[in-house]
Design a protein around this motif. Structure first.
Motif, PDB file in Angstrom:
ATOM      1  N   LYS A 107      33.218  -0.560  17.244  1.00  0.00           N
ATOM      2  CA  LYS A 107      32.792  -0.901  16.321  1.00  0.00           C
ATOM      3  C   LYS A 107      31.147  -0.924  16.076  1.00  0.00           C
ATOM      4  O   LYS A 107      30.607  -0.617  15.190  1.00  0.00           O
ATOM      5  N   GLN A 108      30.799  -1.459  17.225  1.00  0.00           N
ATOM      6  CA  GLN A 108      29.288  -1.310  17.272  1.00  0.00           C
ATOM      7  C   GLN A 108      28.489  -0.044  16.976  1.00  0.00           C
ATOM      8  O   GLN A 108      27.622  -0.050  16.351  1.00  0.00           O
ATOM      9  N   MET A 109      29.134   1.246  17.808  1.00  0.00           N
ATOM     10  CA  MET A 109      28.386   2.342  17.775  1.00  0.00           C
ATOM     11  C   MET A 109      28.803   2.988  16.046  1.00  0.00           C
ATOM     12  O   MET A 109      27.913   3.699  15.798  1.00  0.00           O
ATOM     13  N   SER A 110      29.777   2.742  15.631  1.00  0.00           N
ATOM     14  CA  SER A 110      29.980   3.154  14.174  1.00  0.00           C
ATOM     15  C   SER A 110      29.034   2.504  13.258  1.00  0.00           C
ATOM     16  O   SER A 110      28.874   3.280  12.237  1.00  0.00           O
ATOM     17  N   LYS A 111      28.434   1.492  13.609  1.00  0.00           N
ATOM     18  CA  LYS A 111      27.144   1.021  12.609  1.00  0.00           C
ATOM     19  C   LYS A 111      26.105   1.740  13.018  1.00  0.00           C
ATOM     20  O   LYS A 111      24.820   1.478  12.441  1.00  0.00           O
ATOM     21  N   MET A 112      25.865   2.335  14.169  1.00  0.00           N
ATOM     22  CA  MET A 112      24.750   3.038  14.518  1.00  0.00           C
ATOM     23  C   MET A 112      24.376   4.402  13.750  1.00  0.00           C
ATOM     24  O   MET A 112      25.328   5.273  13.894  1.00  0.00           O
ATOM     25  N   PRO A 113      23.356   4.646  13.115  1.00  0.00           N
ATOM     26  CA  PRO A 113      23.073   5.802  12.395  1.00  0.00           C
ATOM     27  C   PRO A 113      22.899   7.177  13.207  1.00  0.00           C
ATOM     28  O   PRO A 113      22.934   7.970  12.937  1.00  0.00           O
ATOM     29  N   GLU A 114      22.709   6.838  14.486  1.00  0.00           N
ATOM     30  CA  GLU A 114      22.375   8.037  15.541  1.00  0.00           C
ATOM     31  C   GLU A 114      23.958   8.506  15.685  1.00  0.00           C
ATOM     32  O   GLU A 114      24.053   9.891  15.947  1.00  0.00           O
ATOM     33  N   TYR A 115      24.899   7.851  15.253  1.00  0.00           N
ATOM     34  CA  TYR A 115      26.452   8.516  15.759  1.00  0.00           C
ATOM     35  C   TYR A 115      26.969   8.938  14.376  1.00  0.00           C
ATOM     36  O   TYR A 115      27.115   8.054  13.639  1.00  0.00           O
ATOM     37  N   SER A 116      27.569  10.190  14.134  1.00  0.00           N
ATOM     38  CA  SER A 116      28.217  10.265  12.906  1.00  0.00           C
ATOM     39  C   SER A 116      29.723   9.892  12.955  1.00  0.00           C
ATOM     40  O   SER A 116      30.483   9.573  11.893  1.00  0.00           O
ATOM     41  N   THR A 117      30.283   9.870  13.946  1.00  0.00           N
ATOM     42  CA  THR A 117      31.749   9.576  14.139  1.00  0.00           C
ATOM     43  C   THR A 117      31.795   8.975  15.548  1.00  0.00           C
ATOM     44  O   THR A 117      31.340   9.361  16.634  1.00  0.00           O
ATOM     45  N   VAL A 118      32.828   8.067  15.707  1.00  0.00           N
ATOM     46  CA  VAL A 118      32.987   7.203  16.818  1.00  0.00           C
ATOM     47  C   VAL A 118      34.536   7.104  16.917  1.00  0.00           C
ATOM     48  O   VAL A 118      34.987   6.383  15.991  1.00  0.00           O
ATOM     49  N   GLU A 119      35.224   7.628  17.928  1.00  0.00           N
ATOM     50  CA  GLU A 119      36.642   7.422  18.061  1.00  0.00           C
ATOM     51  C   GLU A 119      36.870   7.050  19.345  1.00  0.00           C
ATOM     52  O   GLU A 119      36.293   7.068  20.421  1.00  0.00           O
ATOM     53  N   ALA A 120      38.239   6.294  19.619  1.00  0.00           N
ATOM     54  CA  ALA A 120      38.682   5.785  20.797  1.00  0.00           C
ATOM     55  C   ALA A 120      39.919   6.454  21.262  1.00  0.00           C
ATOM     56  O   ALA A 120      40.849   6.971  20.376  1.00  0.00           O
ATOM     57  N   VAL A 121      39.941   6.952  22.553  1.00  0.00           N
ATOM     58  CA  VAL A 121      41.088   7.549  23.022  1.00  0.00           C
ATOM     59  C   VAL A 121      41.947   6.601  23.719  1.00  0.00           C
ATOM     60  O   VAL A 121      41.505   5.646  24.523  1.00  0.00           O
ATOM     61  N   GLN A 122      43.342   6.392  23.525  1.00  0.00           N
ATOM     62  CA  GLN A 122      44.033   5.408  23.787  1.00  0.00           C
ATOM     63  C   GLN A 122      45.004   5.956  25.044  1.00  0.00           C
ATOM     64  O   GLN A 122      45.305   7.106  25.211  1.00  0.00           O
TER      65      GLN A 122
END
Length: 136
Positions: A107-122
């Motif tokens: 959630k934190q990284m998804s708000k950062m403009p430096e990253y276009s996509t952030v996904e979690a691997v379960q």
């Protein structure tokens, strides 16, 4: 150990080894915007839980290999904030997280403009155990 493994695998002519505080060697080598992927298995155990770890796990590594600070995310926060300096556009940051750490970090990284996509691997139990982030 890394150098020995490099020699055993015959990779020394293709692999450079550097040591330092997290991404400091990248800074020293002036790798800004030149790295396609950064992977990391950071320490993610909270400081209070490290002494209670099973000896078959903790007995073979230094404490700093496990101790992630009070909430277990100290090094990950640095990794998340420092990595964009070095990734190429479209490059990836991939790192392991502890139980319960994945969703808030994602959630934190998804708000950062430096990253276009952030996904979690379960894992097989549905717990987020790896974060995969793509740089803008």
């Amino acid at each position: 150990l890394a150098r020995r493994n490099c020699e055993l695998l015959g990779l020394c002519d293709r692999v450079q080894l550097h040591s330092g505080d997290l991404l400091e060697p990248f800074r020293e080598l002036q790798l800004n915007n030149k790295v396609d992927i950064i992977t990391c298995n950071p320490p993610y155990i909270s400081s209070a839980k490290v002494p209670a770890m099973a000896d078959e796990i903790a007995g073979h590594e230094p404490q700093m290999a496990f101790d992630g600070g009070i909430f277990g995310v100290n090094l990950m926060r640095r990794l998340i904030s420092e990595t964009p300096d070095f990734l190429t556009s479209g490059g990836y940051l991939v790192f392991e997280v502890g139980l319960g750490q994945g969703p808030p970090l994602q959630k934190q990284m998804s708000k950062m403009p430096e990253y276009s996509t952030v996904e979690a691997v379960q894992d097989v139990e549905g717990n987020a155990r790896v974060i995969v982030a793509r740089a803008n």
